[in-house]
Design a protein around this motif. Structure first.
Motif, PDB file in Angstrom:
ATOM      1  N   LYS A   1       0.830  -1.205   0.000  1.00 34.66           N
ATOM      2  CA  LYS A   1       0.000   0.000   0.000  1.00 34.66           C
ATOM      3  C   LYS A   1       0.866   1.258   0.000  1.00 34.66           C
ATOM      4  O   LYS A   1       0.666   2.177  -0.804  1.00 34.66           O
ATOM      5  N   HIS A   2       1.853   1.301   0.879  1.00 33.32           N
ATOM      6  CA  HIS A   2       2.698   2.499   0.980  1.00 33.32           C
ATOM      7  C   HIS A   2       3.588   2.648  -0.254  1.00 33.32           C
ATOM      8  O   HIS A   2       3.890   3.774  -0.675  1.00 33.32           O
ATOM      9  N   GLU A   3       3.983   1.530  -0.877  1.00 34.90           N
ATOM     10  CA  GLU A   3       4.804   1.618  -2.077  1.00 34.90           C
ATOM     11  C   GLU A   3       3.994   2.166  -3.253  1.00 34.90           C
ATOM     12  O   GLU A   3       4.502   2.938  -4.075  1.00 34.90           O
ATOM     13  N   LEU A   4       2.717   1.766  -3.327  1.00 38.01           N
ATOM     14  CA  LEU A   4       1.850   2.310  -4.364  1.00 38.01           C
ATOM     15  C   LEU A   4       1.665   3.822  -4.193  1.00 38.01           C
ATOM     16  O   LEU A   4       1.700   4.583  -5.166  1.00 38.01           O
ATOM     17  N   MET A   5       1.467   4.253  -2.960  1.00 37.65           N
ATOM     18  CA  MET A   5       1.331   5.694  -2.709  1.00 37.65           C
ATOM     19  C   MET A   5       2.624   6.431  -3.060  1.00 37.65           C
ATOM     20  O   MET A   5       2.592   7.545  -3.594  1.00 37.65           O
ATOM     21  N   LYS A   6       3.753   5.787  -2.807  1.00 38.86           N
ATOM     22  CA  LYS A   6       5.037   6.389  -3.151  1.00 38.86           C
ATOM     23  C   LYS A   6       5.189   6.513  -4.660  1.00 38.86           C
ATOM     24  O   LYS A   6       5.681   7.535  -5.168  1.00 38.86           O
ATOM     25  N   MET A   7       4.765   5.505  -5.405  1.00 36.79           N
ATOM     26  CA  MET A   7       4.853   5.543  -6.865  1.00 36.79           C
ATOM     27  C   MET A   7       3.986   6.662  -7.428  1.00 36.79           C
ATOM     28  O   MET A   7       4.388   7.355  -8.377  1.00 36.79           O
ATOM     29  N   TYR A   8       2.802   6.856  -6.848  1.00 37.46           N
ATOM     30  CA  TYR A   8       1.945   7.949  -7.310  1.00 37.46           C
ATOM     31  C   TYR A   8       2.542   9.301  -6.959  1.00 37.46           C
ATOM     32  O   TYR A   8       2.460  10.264  -7.736  1.00 37.46           O
ATOM     33  N   ALA A   9       3.153   9.399  -5.788  1.00 36.71           N
ATOM     34  CA  ALA A   9       3.776  10.666  -5.401  1.00 36.71           C
ATOM     35  C   ALA A   9       4.905  11.026  -6.353  1.00 36.71           C
ATOM     36  O   ALA A   9       5.111  12.199  -6.691  1.00 36.71           O
ATOM     37  N   GLU A  10       5.655  10.027  -6.812  1.00 34.82           N
ATOM     38  CA  GLU A  10       6.740  10.274  -7.759  1.00 34.82           C
ATOM     39  C   GLU A  10       6.214  10.798  -9.090  1.00 34.82           C
ATOM     40  O   GLU A  10       6.934  11.468  -9.822  1.00 34.82           O
ATOM     41  N   LYS A  11       4.980  10.475  -9.424  1.00 31.41           N
ATOM     42  CA  LYS A  11       4.380  10.964 -10.662  1.00 31.41           C
ATOM     43  C   LYS A  11       3.623  12.277 -10.471  1.00 31.41           C
ATOM     44  O   LYS A  11       3.007  12.783 -11.405  1.00 31.41           O
ATOM     45  N   GLY A  12       3.638  12.807  -9.251  1.00 28.50           N
ATOM     46  CA  GLY A  12       2.985  14.078  -8.999  1.00 28.50           C
ATOM     47  C   GLY A  12       1.616  13.979  -8.365  1.00 28.50           C
ATOM     48  O   GLY A  12       1.002  14.998  -8.063  1.00 28.50           O
ATOM     49  N   TYR A  13       1.116  12.765  -8.132  1.00 30.19           N
ATOM     50  CA  TYR A  13      -0.207  12.578  -7.515  1.00 30.19           C
ATOM     51  C   TYR A  13      -0.003  12.420  -6.011  1.00 30.19           C
ATOM     52  O   TYR A  13      -0.090  11.334  -5.454  1.00 30.19           O
ATOM     53  N   ARG A  14       0.292  13.561  -5.398  1.00 30.42           N
ATOM     54  CA  ARG A  14       0.669  13.542  -3.994  1.00 30.42           C
ATOM     55  C   ARG A  14      -0.485  13.242  -3.071  1.00 30.42           C
ATOM     56  O   ARG A  14      -0.286  12.826  -1.931  1.00 30.42           O
ATOM     57  N   PHE A  15      -1.720  13.416  -3.544  1.00 29.18           N
ATOM     58  CA  PHE A  15      -2.880  13.197  -2.689  1.00 29.18           C
ATOM     59  C   PHE A  15      -3.642  11.933  -3.085  1.00 29.18           C
ATOM     60  O   PHE A  15      -4.815  11.787  -2.774  1.00 29.18           O
ATOM     61  N   ALA A  16      -2.966  11.067  -3.800  1.00 31.74           N
ATOM     62  CA  ALA A  16      -3.573   9.780  -4.129  1.00 31.74           C
ATOM     63  C   ALA A  16      -3.746   8.957  -2.854  1.00 31.74           C
ATOM     64  O   ALA A  16      -2.910   8.997  -1.947  1.00 31.74           O
TER      65      ALA A  16
ATOM     66  N   THR B   1      -7.879  -0.517  -3.782  1.00 34.41           N
ATOM     67  CA  THR B   1      -8.707   0.521  -4.380  1.00 34.41           C
ATOM     68  C   THR B   1      -7.925   1.821  -4.374  1.00 34.41           C
ATOM     69  O   THR B   1      -7.474   2.284  -3.320  1.00 34.41           O
ATOM     70  N   VAL B   2      -7.772   2.389  -5.566  1.00 41.35           N
ATOM     71  CA  VAL B   2      -6.927   3.568  -5.734  1.00 41.35           C
ATOM     72  C   VAL B   2      -7.785   4.763  -6.137  1.00 41.35           C
ATOM     73  O   VAL B   2      -8.615   4.673  -7.040  1.00 41.35           O
ATOM     74  N   ASP B   3      -7.595   5.861  -5.432  1.00 44.08           N
ATOM     75  CA  ASP B   3      -8.168   7.146  -5.834  1.00 44.08           C
ATOM     76  C   ASP B   3      -6.987   8.048  -6.169  1.00 44.08           C
ATOM     77  O   ASP B   3      -6.312   8.569  -5.276  1.00 44.08           O
ATOM     78  N   GLU B   4      -6.712   8.197  -7.465  1.00 38.98           N
ATOM     79  CA  GLU B   4      -5.516   8.912  -7.878  1.00 38.98           C
ATOM     80  C   GLU B   4      -5.568  10.401  -7.548  1.00 38.98           C
ATOM     81  O   GLU B   4      -4.539  11.042  -7.367  1.00 38.98           O
ATOM     82  N   GLY B   5      -6.758  10.967  -7.486  1.00 33.08           N
ATOM     83  CA  GLY B   5      -6.864  12.393  -7.227  1.00 33.08           C
ATOM     84  C   GLY B   5      -6.333  13.194  -8.397  1.00 33.08           C
ATOM     85  O   GLY B   5      -6.237  12.715  -9.526  1.00 33.08           O
ATOM     86  N   THR B   6      -5.977  14.419  -8.157  1.00 34.91           N
ATOM     87  CA  THR B   6      -5.449  15.287  -9.217  1.00 34.91           C
ATOM     88  C   THR B   6      -3.944  15.411  -9.075  1.00 34.91           C
ATOM     89  O   THR B   6      -3.397  15.326  -7.980  1.00 34.91           O
ATOM     90  N   LYS B   7      -3.318  15.633 -10.216  1.00 42.32           N
ATOM     91  CA  LYS B   7      -1.875  15.791 -10.232  1.00 42.32           C
ATOM     92  C   LYS B   7      -1.506  17.157  -9.679  1.00 42.32           C
ATOM     93  O   LYS B   7      -2.054  18.176 -10.107  1.00 42.32           O
TER      94      LYS B   7
ATOM     95  N   PRO C   1     -14.701  23.633  -6.861  1.00 42.98           N
ATOM     96  CA  PRO C   1     -13.736  22.663  -6.314  1.00 42.98           C
ATOM     97  C   PRO C   1     -13.199  21.694  -7.348  1.00 42.98           C
ATOM     98  O   PRO C   1     -12.013  21.366  -7.354  1.00 42.98           O
ATOM     99  N   LYS C   2     -14.050  21.212  -8.264  1.00 45.04           N
ATOM    100  CA  LYS C   2     -13.594  20.237  -9.245  1.00 45.04           C
ATOM    101  C   LYS C   2     -12.671  20.865 -10.283  1.00 45.04           C
ATOM    102  O   LYS C   2     -11.909  20.168 -10.957  1.00 45.04           O
ATOM    103  N   ARG C   3     -12.744  22.194 -10.430  1.00 45.53           N
ATOM    104  CA  ARG C   3     -11.939  22.848 -11.455  1.00 45.53           C
ATOM    105  C   ARG C   3     -10.711  23.539 -10.872  1.00 45.53           C
ATOM    106  O   ARG C   3      -9.925  24.137 -11.603  1.00 45.53           O
ATOM    107  N   GLN C   4     -10.552  23.463  -9.563  1.00 45.01           N
ATOM    108  CA  GLN C   4      -9.399  24.091  -8.941  1.00 45.01           C
ATOM    109  C   GLN C   4      -8.128  23.291  -9.230  1.00 45.01           C
ATOM    110  O   GLN C   4      -8.141  22.066  -9.203  1.00 45.01           O
ATOM    111  N   LYS C   5      -7.046  23.990  -9.515  1.00 49.76           N
ATOM    112  CA  LYS C   5      -5.746  23.366  -9.678  1.00 49.76           C
ATOM    113  C   LYS C   5      -4.910  23.681  -8.449  1.00 49.76           C
ATOM    114  O   LYS C   5      -4.684  24.838  -8.130  1.00 49.76           O
ATOM    115  N   ARG C   6      -4.488  22.630  -7.777  1.00 54.79           N
ATOM    116  CA  ARG C   6      -3.685  22.819  -6.585  1.00 54.79           C
ATOM    117  C   ARG C   6      -2.202  22.793  -6.935  1.00 54.79           C
ATOM    118  O   ARG C   6      -1.771  22.049  -7.798  1.00 54.79           O
ATOM    119  N   ARG C   7      -1.442  23.604  -6.243  1.00 51.91           N
ATOM    120  CA  ARG C   7      -0.009  23.699  -6.451  1.00 51.91           C
ATOM    121  C   ARG C   7       0.705  23.559  -5.114  1.00 51.91           C
ATOM    122  O   ARG C   7       0.221  24.014  -4.079  1.00 51.91           O
TER     123      ARG C   7
END
Length: 787
Positions: free
Chosen positions: A142-157, A176-182, A265-271
């Motif tokens: 689980k934590h490795e999958l979250m790490k892989m998403y963080a490396e791709k910019g999906y920090r809130f996956a 179950t993965v919720d990728e969230g926004t990049k 909220p759905k159209r907001q881009k987080r930085r």
């Protein structure tokens, strides 16, 4: 699942030790298991060392229970031993660990199953279908999958997993993965910095950038802890280079901000906003440099490695360069296990002394050198390129150069992962045996090519060149090109090591026919036949001197057609005898697909005079080619530069310089897009210059340059973006000037086909300086390289 392993002898813990001693040594009368589903009693008896009739041993049983638990087959186990009429009755209560029947993923979009499995294999995460289920491994996954998403910019996956019962004793794991926004990096700020501005510190960070067009393409606007740590090291190096040796650059403080807070909220881009605390500390001056532990080399020799900076400040690069130079000195002298450490000793007034501590060790020599993988190439051919010899001092620098030179052969490829194997050193003889690992490459280049244009019609070419004839390194080649315009026949033989010395020799025989119609009004018919002798000598690692003598008989006919169809012909028959000395420096890592290195050459062709024949001229030429790796991620890329220039001077040829000796440009190895030899001399009004018979004149000098950016797409593919520039000049037309250069730009796809031995080139070019009368082809096909 935590499990308690308890051995309860006689069922009462308070009297376990006494009763165990009473049962120890008595025969085991019966062994009973409760709770078994898939494991067999025979298997457990084997692991626990239990056997009916054997003496009961509580200590050995406890040891075997721990070993069984380490196999991750059980969730719980308890043992109860009780006396019976025939001896000891052993009761084992088992809770088997469920079997992992399958692993499934829901919500994956940016990660592939293969990528996940490769990462799990790399991190040794054990999720084997059909194996025992381990909740600890599921957590790691689980934590490795979250790490892989963080490396791709999906920090809130978010990643969660559930266990579903398939059958009794079998479970299915579902992630179950919720990728969230990049989320990209919006701002990088520093706190506490006074010596360097935020902008200068951001420039020092190579792989972590604020989001922008370039950083998005290079994926440098993604927050990756590994690359952040690497870049923070570069910030520290920047300070230490200025004398701030105690600088402290802390981990970034990460905050998330909405780029457009008022948007839905759905159209907001987080930085991400990174704030990096910096404690600069004091600036230190360089004190004295002392050496300890050295016996082989004196202090004076070793201290030469430390260049005293012009200013008094302690520069990290000066210290690091000195340490590296000392390490290379020892390792190039056979002290391959030497160690060099450095310590900075602080003194008052912010002065730091450098204490270098040397452990020299023993000097080793080269023992036995063996080659693996050379099924065709003889050992002798490989040994002569080796800069080390058996019995001499082990020189690590020479060993590195040896691997480089072997790779330049192209027909024997050194193993990239394990090029050199060092056997355990012989401490008594002080020798080290080496094994060079490689493989044979295709030694025969079989080249087919062709093309078609409205003016030239169809042409085809065939060539075959064996670079390692009979496994001895010789090169034998035959080439045929035939078509409506040009027929070329060549035969060549080349020996790279003549008489087993670093000298080369070869010869070439050729016959070249040209029948060229230009715009339907001019026709050139050229017949050239002759041969060439070449001798070369190598000096050092990459330097070569060559001398070539060539003799040719040439018939050059020019036909002009007027509007009425009348033909005017001029026929020139002459012989040419010339000699050409050349200096060549070549450190390119590969002759066909280079990625790094430099090639430079200078030559002077002299014809006529004491050599006889009909043509008398001088032709000096220089060329320079440089390849530099640029990036490895996301795509490996290489930057390349090529420059060529030369001129030809008629020193007394009767009738003037022949048209065939003048300089024309254009073609896939010149200004891409322009037809071969279609760029001739023009005057200040951009009108082609003609001789008295109406022939288009070539130049007597030229300048040509190219810039290329290579994207190595993997496998045999390269995508090359290019810009070419150059022109021909002469007294009869334009003189050299930047404004008179012709230029093209475009892209080409190169496909390396092993059977050809050369890359196929599919070229798209755009004419940036179009002129009337240009013969320009937006699409070209060629075989080979651009330079």
């Amino acid at each position: 699942m935590a499990a308690a392993v308890a051995v309860l002898l006689l069922g009462r813990a308070a009297h376990a030790a006494t009763e165990a001693e009473e049962l120890a040594g008595k025969p085991i009368a019966a062994i009973e298991y409760q709770g078994l589903r898939t494991l067999s009693e025979e298997t457990l008896n084997y692991y626990l060392g239990l056997e009916v009739g054997a003496p009961f041993d509580p200590a050995a049983l406890d040891k075997n229970l721990k070993a069984l638990w380490d196999r991750h087959l059980l969730d719980d186990i308890s043992v109860e031993a009780s006396p019976s009429a025939a001896g000891v009755h052993v009761l084992l209560r088992i809770a088997e660990r469920p079997v992992l029947r399958s692993v499934e993923y829901t919500g994956l979009k940016k990660l592939g199953h293969t990528d996940i499995q490769d990462r799990f294999d790399k991190e040794q995460i054990r999720l084997r279908e059909g194996g025992p289920l381990d909740l600890g491994e599921l957590e790691r996954a689980k934590h490795e999958l979250m790490k892989m998403y963080a490396e791709k910019g999906y920090r809130f996956a978010t990643v969660e997993y559930t266990l579903e019962e398939v059958s009794q004793g079998e479970r299915r794991a579902r992630f179950t993965v919720d990728e969230g926004t990049k989320v990209k990096i919006g701002d990088i700020n520093f706190e506490g910095n006074t010596v360097f501005s935020d902008r200068r510190l951001r420039l020092a960070m190579r792989k972590t950038k604020e989001t922008g067009p370039i950083s998005r393409f290079l994926k440098h606007d993604i927050y990756n802890p590994a690359t952040i740590e690497e870049d923070l090291g570069k910030v520290r190096d920047l300070y230490r280079e200025k004398g701030y040796k105690n600088v402290d650059v802390e981990e970034p403080q990460v905050a998330v901000k909405a780029k457009h807070p008022d948007a839905a909220p759905k159209r907001q881009k987080r930085r991400l906003e990174l704030t990096i605390p910096v404690t600069e500390g004091d600036r230190w001056k360089l004190g004295t440099v002392t050496i300890e532990g050295n016996k082989v080399y004196s202090d004076e020799i070793l201290l030469r490695a430390f260049a005293r900076p012009r200013n008094p400040w302690l520069r990290a690069s000066a210290v690091d360069k000195g340490i590296k130079a000392i390490e290379e000195l020892y390792r190039n002298s056979g002290y391959i296990y030497s160690q060099v450490d450095v310590e900075l000793v602080e003194r008052p007034d912010n002065v730091a002394d450098v204490q270098v501590k040397v452990f020299e060790g023993d000097q080793f020599k080269v023992g036995r050198i063996e080659f693996k993988g050379n099924d065709r190439t003889r050992d002798k051919v490989l040994r002569r390129e080796f800069r080390l010899q058996e019995g001499l001092v082990m020189n690590m620098g020479a060993l590195k150069n040896s691997v480089y030179k072997l790779n330049q052969l192209t027909y024997f490829k050194i193993d990239e992962d394990n090029p050199i194997e060092f056997d355990p050193p012989d401490r008594e003889k002080k020798t080290v045996d080496l094994t060079v690992n490689g493989r044979e490459s295709d030694r025969t280049e079989l080249l087919f090519g062709g093309g078609w244009s409205e003016l030239d019609g169809f042409f085809g070419q065939f060539s075959m060149q064996t670079q390692n004839f009979l496994g001895r390194g010789e090169s034998v080649g035959v080439s045929v090109q035939t078509g409506k315009v040009r027929d070329i026949y060549e035969l060549s033989y080349f020996v790279p090591w003549l008489l087993d010395k670093p000298q080369s020799a070869g010869f070439q025989l050729f016959k070249r026919d040209l029948d060229y119609n230009f715009l339907g009004t001019q026709q050139r018919i050229t017949d050239e036949k002759g041969g060439a002798l070449t001798y070369g000598r190598s000096f050092g690692l990459f330097h070569n001197l060559r001398l070539q003598y060539e003799f040719a008989d040439i018939t050059d006919e020019s036909r002009l057609f007027d509007d009425a169809g009348a033909t005017t012909s001029q026929v020139f028959k002459y012989a040419k005898s010339d000699v050409r000395p050349e200096w060549l420096y070549d450190s390119l890592d590969n002759r066909i697909e280079p990625t790094v290195g430099l090639r430079a050459s200078a030559s002077l062709e002299f014809a006529g005079g004491p050599l006889g024949a009909d043509v008398e001229l001088w032709r000096p030429e220089v060329a320079f080619t440089w390849f530099k790796p640029v990036a490895r991620r996301p795509v490996r890329s290489v930057f390349a530069v090529n420059f060529e220039s030369g001129w030809v001077h008629d020193s007394g040829t009767k009738g003037g310089l022949p048209l065939n000796e003048r300089i024309y440009m254009g073609g896939a190895r010149s200004l891409r897009g322009h037809a071969t030899r279609s760029i001739s001399l023009r005057d200040e009004h951009d009108t082609p210059v003609q001789d008295q018979f109406g022939n288009l004149l070539g130049g007597t000098s030229y300048v040509q340059g190219s810039l290329e950016y290579h994207l190595l797409l993997g496998g045999p593919f390269r995508l090359v973006f290019f810009a070419d520039g150059g022109n021909v000049f002469g007294e009869e037309g334009l003189r050299f000037g930047v404004n008179s250069l012709r230029s093209t730009a475009g892209a080409e796809l190169r496909l390396f086909v092993p059977v050809f031995g050369l890359p196929l080139r599919f070229i798209y070019a755009k004419n940036l300086t179009p002129l009337p009368g240009d013969r320009f082809e937006s699409f070209q096909f060629d075989v080979g390289t651009s330079f």
